[in-house]
Design an enzyme around this catalytic site. Structure first.
Site, mmCIF file in Angstrom:
data_model
loop_
_atom_site.group_PDB
_atom_site.id
_atom_site.type_symbol
_atom_site.label_atom_id
_atom_site.label_comp_id
_atom_site.label_asym_id
_atom_site.label_seq_id
_atom_site.Cartn_x
_atom_site.Cartn_y
_atom_site.Cartn_z
ATOM 1 N N ASN A 18 -5.752 1.242 -0.265
ATOM 2 C CA ASN A 18 -4.810 1.496 -1.353
ATOM 3 C C ASN A 18 -5.514 1.473 -2.705
ATOM 4 O O ASN A 18 -5.269 2.309 -3.566
ATOM 5 C CB ASN A 18 -3.709 0.431 -1.305
ATOM 6 C CG ASN A 18 -2.646 0.667 -2.356
ATOM 7 O OD1 ASN A 18 -2.244 1.808 -2.569
ATOM 8 N ND2 ASN A 18 -2.216 -0.375 -3.014
ATOM 9 N N ASP A 65 8.206 27.824 -39.673
ATOM 10 C CA ASP A 65 7.490 27.011 -40.656
ATOM 11 C C ASP A 65 8.366 26.458 -41.770
ATOM 12 O O ASP A 65 8.120 25.398 -42.287
ATOM 13 C CB ASP A 65 6.296 27.792 -41.232
ATOM 14 C CG ASP A 65 6.671 29.204 -41.633
ATOM 15 O OD1 ASP A 65 7.877 29.462 -41.780
ATOM 16 O OD2 ASP A 65 5.766 30.047 -41.790
ATOM 17 N N ASP A 115 6.763 34.148 -34.933
ATOM 18 C CA ASP A 115 6.672 34.801 -36.239
ATOM 19 C C ASP A 115 5.497 35.758 -36.204
ATOM 20 O O ASP A 115 4.571 35.576 -35.430
ATOM 21 C CB ASP A 115 6.365 33.760 -37.325
ATOM 22 C CG ASP A 115 7.554 32.890 -37.623
ATOM 23 O OD1 ASP A 115 8.669 33.301 -37.300
ATOM 24 O OD2 ASP A 115 7.345 31.788 -38.179
ATOM 25 N N ALA A 149 0.824 -1.208 0.000
ATOM 26 C CA ALA A 149 0.000 0.000 0.000
ATOM 27 C C ALA A 149 0.858 1.258 0.000
ATOM 28 O O ALA A 149 0.540 2.235 -0.674
ATOM 29 C CB ALA A 149 -0.913 -0.007 1.219
ATOM 30 N N ASP A 170 14.024 27.133 -40.732
ATOM 31 C CA ASP A 170 13.656 27.385 -39.339
ATOM 32 C C ASP A 170 13.976 26.186 -38.455
ATOM 33 O O ASP A 170 14.048 26.301 -37.238
ATOM 34 C CB ASP A 170 12.142 27.659 -39.228
ATOM 35 C CG ASP A 170 11.771 29.012 -39.802
ATOM 36 O OD1 ASP A 170 12.638 29.893 -39.820
ATOM 37 O OD2 ASP A 170 10.614 29.182 -40.223
HETATM 38 P P1 ATP Z 1 7.263 36.148 -40.647
HETATM 39 O O1 ATP Z 1 8.682 35.753 -40.459
HETATM 40 O O2 ATP Z 1 6.692 36.914 -39.526
HETATM 41 O O3 ATP Z 1 6.370 35.059 -41.120
HETATM 42 P P2 ATP Z 1 7.338 37.220 -43.289
HETATM 43 O O4 ATP Z 1 6.349 36.278 -43.827
HETATM 44 O O5 ATP Z 1 7.220 38.640 -43.705
HETATM 45 O O6 ATP Z 1 7.359 37.282 -41.743
HETATM 46 P P3 ATP Z 1 9.271 36.163 -45.029
HETATM 47 O O7 ATP Z 1 8.312 35.194 -45.579
HETATM 48 O O8 ATP Z 1 10.669 35.762 -44.765
HETATM 49 O O9 ATP Z 1 8.772 36.711 -43.658
HETATM 50 O O10 ATP Z 1 9.241 37.421 -45.981
HETATM 51 C C1 ATP Z 1 10.200 38.446 -45.897
HETATM 52 C C2 ATP Z 1 9.887 39.520 -46.902
HETATM 53 O O11 ATP Z 1 10.011 38.999 -48.223
HETATM 54 C C3 ATP Z 1 8.473 40.072 -46.812
HETATM 55 O O12 ATP Z 1 8.398 41.161 -45.940
HETATM 56 C C4 ATP Z 1 8.181 40.498 -48.241
HETATM 57 O O13 ATP Z 1 8.648 41.809 -48.485
HETATM 58 C C5 ATP Z 1 9.004 39.542 -49.064
HETATM 59 N N1 ATP Z 1 8.174 38.444 -49.578
HETATM 60 C C6 ATP Z 1 7.354 37.646 -48.880
HETATM 61 N N2 ATP Z 1 6.762 36.735 -49.660
HETATM 62 C C7 ATP Z 1 7.219 36.953 -50.910
HETATM 63 C C8 ATP Z 1 7.013 36.328 -52.179
HETATM 64 N N3 ATP Z 1 6.207 35.278 -52.320
HETATM 65 N N4 ATP Z 1 7.664 36.823 -53.235
HETATM 66 C C9 ATP Z 1 8.489 37.858 -53.099
HETATM 67 N N5 ATP Z 1 8.738 38.479 -51.960
HETATM 68 C C10 ATP Z 1 8.122 38.052 -50.860
#
Ligand code: ATP
Length: 893
Positions: A728, A634, A326, A280, A638
């Site tokens: 118990n 994501d 993010d 127990a 990362d």
């Molecule tokens: P977080 O990190 O908060 O998700 P985020 O999505 O702005 O931020 P990134 O995806 O790294 O981070 O984007 C960085 C920068 O690149 C953006 O601020 C934008 O100016 C540019 N960007 C984002 N998506 C595209 C895309 N598909 N094509 C071209 N430029 C882009």
């Protein structure tokens, strides 16, 4: 079959599929029936019967069984059968607890099972990768893990890392053309993608040519060991503690037995009493209840959209002191709409909300027709051209397939009457350099109907401006002077201050046969056209979550790839950035040494324009300063930071397979507020575990002490073995489980995070266990002595009184265990499982005491009504005496 030798059309014929339509559901069904699921064989599961037998492996339980067998042979049948019955019921309970724990862990694994984008019946949809069959057409991009063997039929800067298969960690560039030659190794089959390998760059489409054990991976990994279940730090501490507790319990039991024999009790009955007491008092069920409490907590988290991938994270969550999150999509809604456009010093506004492609363009109050303003039209056209997102209409709703940033550009162009179809008639895309968050740009090489070739680039404006040498201004191409650069930077800042996310568009002409060797080659000497600014509203619940985290001693840090001004504006809206809080940019971060960052990181609330690589540096600096860090992410890049953090968090919707695999927590809704909810749940689960540790151990202390004191005072045994075992099983078992399901205390998110170094008995738990346990022992003995002195001839009656007092003292004490403060701080009826457990325990006790057929088994007799006053009065003392003194002390303060 040497798939790499065949032309892509021949593969299509061989596997009997259609690259434009994919397989039909009927065909898929028949192929699954014929070839089975796309799974690797797992190691065999342990046998259920063996799992049940495991419950008896405990040494003291074996001793007890042996002792009862002996007593059975000596003619004590009833005792022997009753004890064995209780031991077996106990084993069943342990077995079911373990099965439940196992099952919920399995369910968790299935929830986080990988999915793929497959083309079926002419439409792309996400399916579990287990359901892939030969002939399925699937698409994948950077961060995905390939889930079957594929022949690549479309490659867009596709690179795959195949170290899982070949040991070679340098990614292989993939192409579509057939390869000839004999004996080509896996590493050289550049038009194949293999199960288990990782897309590190670009994107592609492939057709499945082998699944399950028929894949290259299946052939080398004949038997895949299923992942071991990791034990949590607390479970480890409890395991160590268990050994100490066993030793202490055995030593005390031994003293009880020796004292008893010295006081003249017969050896045999003392031995049986001692063994029962040991069974127990040893909290053998503790680890299993902890696992059940953890996994039930995990299930509650799933309801709140958080999936725990690694059990230890449940505990670590309660220790988190910083959340690095993010911005885009986690703190904001990721539903972007272009509201402002800028080119050559002019700003235009666009009306309309969401993805619905209807809206008008204005310059100030003036209506503007975009087709009449060349720079505006170019800005919109190129935004749509250098873009992979697609807008689909389902009934009256517009749904985006692709990246929301790109979606916003599609919608703004469509508001001006452009469509992808129209552009496809005028332009042919020769090549694409996909977006990545380190470069922050994406580019395409296009040819128009006149044969003119050029590069179109879109990306972060501050990066694009660095790569431009001229600019469109007043409808002319002009040198990008410092003055014009300042103008552009002013415009970027203006848009950023309004919390708008900005994308710049640029281009340059190419010669008819000019070769572009690399991205750097394409993305230099550009002609800057202008900016598109889009809103991405904060998620409404985030602000409150940030505030609650602050109250709970948890700092929220925003880490974003977005522009500093935009990041700052959003951080202010969400109350992340205090008045004197610092904001740091990725470029500054690159120039800092680790030590410099460590010295300032406490004051930094926003990191803007960072690359994924910076995240690792931030995690390390925070950890160096003693923080327990939760980090979200994501993308592929990362993953190292997610892994290095104490609680790696991946996005369920936008997250790549790599990020998810590295994480210990997945957010099904990508929402920051879910992290807060998970932390709250993590804290609560830990507190609940403390609650039942407290309850169980205090009960055990009480049980041992009542026997020990009785022997010291040369009294008869106050409890017989079967009663001890019953307590118990019933009184200790059910309420402890119910405590595991207790609601959080109202101030659970008002306390500072727990230190991960905290021991099991921290925060006065040890004192509470000993003091309450001691009092439970004393009152039980007191009840026994009062009645025994009154009626010395009726030992069994006094024992029944002691039994009832022990049970009632524990059942009252269980309510005290619900609060870190005292029993008066909580409504005792709030936890209905506990109320149910306590009522059932009381009823079972009454049955054992009053139901005549059970009386001889449990050595009980009916208790007279007036004696219940004595029992209840005494059994309330352990809980109310100390709680009462605590209350008066508080009041007098
Ligand atoms: P977080 O990190 O908060 O998700 P985020 O999505 O702005 O931020 P990134 O995806 O790294 O981070 O984007 C960085 C920068 O690149 C953006 O601020 C934008 O100016 C540019 N960007 C984002 N998506 C595209 C895309 N598909 N094509 C071209 N430029 C882009």
């Amino acid at each position: 079959m040497k798939w790499y030798e065949l032309k892509s059309e021949d593969v299509e014929r061989h596997v009997n599929t259609d690259y434009d339509q994919g397989l039909t559901s009927k065909e898929v069904k028949s192929r699954i029936e014929k070839f089975g699921y796309n799974e690797l064989q797992e190691a065999e599961k342990p046998n259920m019967f063996l799992m049940f037998l495991e419950q008896f492996k405990d040494f003291m339980v074996l001793v007890l069984l042996a002792a009862t067998l002996v007593s059975g042979l000596l003619g004590e049948y009833i005792d022997a059968i009753a004890i064995i019955a209780i031991v077996i019921i106990n084993a069943f309970l342990g077995f079911f607890q373990e099965r439940k724990a196992e099952k919920s862990l399995q369910a968790l694994k299935e929830l986080s099972a990988p999915q793929v984008m497959a083309l079926r019946e002419g439409a792309w949809s996400k399916i579990p990768s287990k359901e892939l069959v030969i002939g399925d057409v699937i698409k994948f991009s950077s961060g995905d893990r390939i889930s079957a063997d594929l022949r690549v039929i479309n490659s867009n800067s596709l690179e795959i890392e195949e170290s899982a298969l070949t040991g070679e960690s340098v990614p292989v560039q993939k192409r579509v053309e057939p390869i000839s030659g004999t004996n080509i190794g896996l590493g050289d089959q550049e038009n194949m993608a293999f199960m288990g390998t990782l897309v590190t760059r670009g994107s592609g489409v492939g057709v499945v040519v082998a699944t399950g054990m028929k894949t290259a991976m299946g052939q080398i990994a004949d038997l895949l060991q299923s992942a071991e279940t990791m034990i949590t730090p607390l479970q480890r501490k409890l395991e160590q503690l268990g050994k100490i507790l066993i030793t202490v319990a055995l030593a005390l039991t031994f003293i009880v037995v020796v004292l008893g024999v010295m006081q003249g009790h017969d050896v045999y009955s003392m031995f049986l009493a001692g063994v029962s007491l040991a069974v127990a008092a040893i909290p053998e069920g503790l680890p299993a209840i902890v696992t059940v409490a953890l996994s039930l907590g995990v299930q509650r988290m799933i309801k709140n959209n958080a999936i725990v991938r690694k059990l230890p994270a449940v505990e670590t969550l309660g220790c988190a002191s910083v959340i690095c999150s993010d911005k885009t999509g986690t703190m904001t809604q990721n539903k972007m709409t272009v509201t402002h456009l800028w080119s050559g010093g002019t700003t235009w506004n666009v009306s309309g909300t969401g993805y619905e492609p209807s809206g008008r363009f204005y310059e100030g109050d003036k209506d503007v027709n975009p087709s009449e303003v060349k720079s505006l039209q170019q800005l919109l056209t190129f935004g749509l051209l250098c873009n992979n997102a697609e807008l689909k209409q389902k009934k009256s709703e517009f749904i985006l397939d692709g990246d929301p940033t790109e979606g916003a550009l599609v919608v703004s162009a469509m508001k001006a009457g452009m469509t992808r179809k129209l552009l496809e008639e005028q332009f042919i895309i020769e090549k694409e350099f996909p977006f990545d968050s380190s470069r922050k740009m994406m580019s395409i090489i296009v040819r128009d109907t006149n044969g003119k070739r050029f590069v179109v680039t879109k990306g972060a404006p501050d990066v694009l401006i660095q790569n431009s040498e001229s600019i469109l201004w007043d409808q002319k191409q002009q040198f990008l002077s410092t003055r014009l650069k300042d103008e552009v930077e002013g415009a970027i800042e203006d848009l950023g201050k309004q919390a708008l996310r900005t994308i710049a568009i640029a281009f340059k002409a190419l010669g008819p046969s000019q070769t572009v060797y690399s991205e750097a080659d394409a993305e230099s000497n550009l002609i800057f056209i202008g900016l598109q600014g889009m809103i991405d509203p904060p998620r409404p619940e985030v602000k409150q979550a940030v505030i609650e985290c602050r109250e709970a001693g948890i700092k929220t840090v925003m880490i974003t790839g977005d522009h500093i001004v935009t990041a700052k504006a959003i951080a202010k809206q969400l109350e992340i950035l205090p008045e004197n809080g610092k904001v740091i940019q990725g470029s500054e971060l690159s120039d800092m040494t680790d030590e410099e960052l460590e010295s300032i990181v406490e004051d930094v609330y926003v990191f803007a324009r960072v690359s994924p690589e910076h995240k690792l540096k931030i995690v390390r600096a925070l950890q160096k300063n003693g923080h327990i860090v939760a980090m979200t992410g994501d993308g592929v890049n990362d993953a190292p930071a997610i892994k290095a953090s104490d609680i790696g968090i991946a996005m369920g919707i936008t997250g790549t397979d790599v990020a998810k695999e590295a994480s210990s927590l997945v957010l099904l809704d990508d929402n920051f507020a879910t992290i807060k909810a998970a932390i709250k749940e993590g804290r609560n689960i830990y507190e609940n575990i403390r609650k039942f540790i407290r309850y169980l151990l205090a009960s055990n202390v009480g049980e041992i002490l009542v026997m020990l004191f009785a022997m010291l005072l040369a009294l008869p045994l106050p409890l017989v073995p079967i009663q001890i075992l019953w307590v118990n099983l019933v009184t200790d078992g059910l309420p402890a489980m119910a405590l595991g399901l207790d609601q959080a205390e109202s101030d659970v998110m008002k306390r500072a995070p727990r230190s991960p170094k905290e021991g099991v008995f921290a925060r006065k738990l040890g004192w509470k266990i000993i003091s309450r346990g001691f009092l439970i022992g004393i009152v039980t003995l007191a009840a026994f002595m009062i009645v025994y002195n009154r009626q010395p001839d009726e030992l069994m009656y006094a024992q029944t009184i002691a039994f009832a007092t022990l049970v009632m003292a524990q059942l009252i004490h269980v309510f005290d265990c619900r609060s870190e403060r005292s029993v008066f701080h909580r409504n005792p009826f709030e936890n209905k499982y506990l109320v149910f457990a306590v009522i059932s325990s009381i009823l079972l006790m009454l049955v054992v005491i009053y139901y005549p057929p059970l009386q001889p088994i449990f050595h009980t007799t009916a208790i007279a009504l007036r004696d219940w006053l004595l029992i209840l009065g005494l059994s309330a003392i352990p809980t109310f005496m100390l709680a009462g003194s605590l209350l008066t002390r508080k009041r007098s303060k």
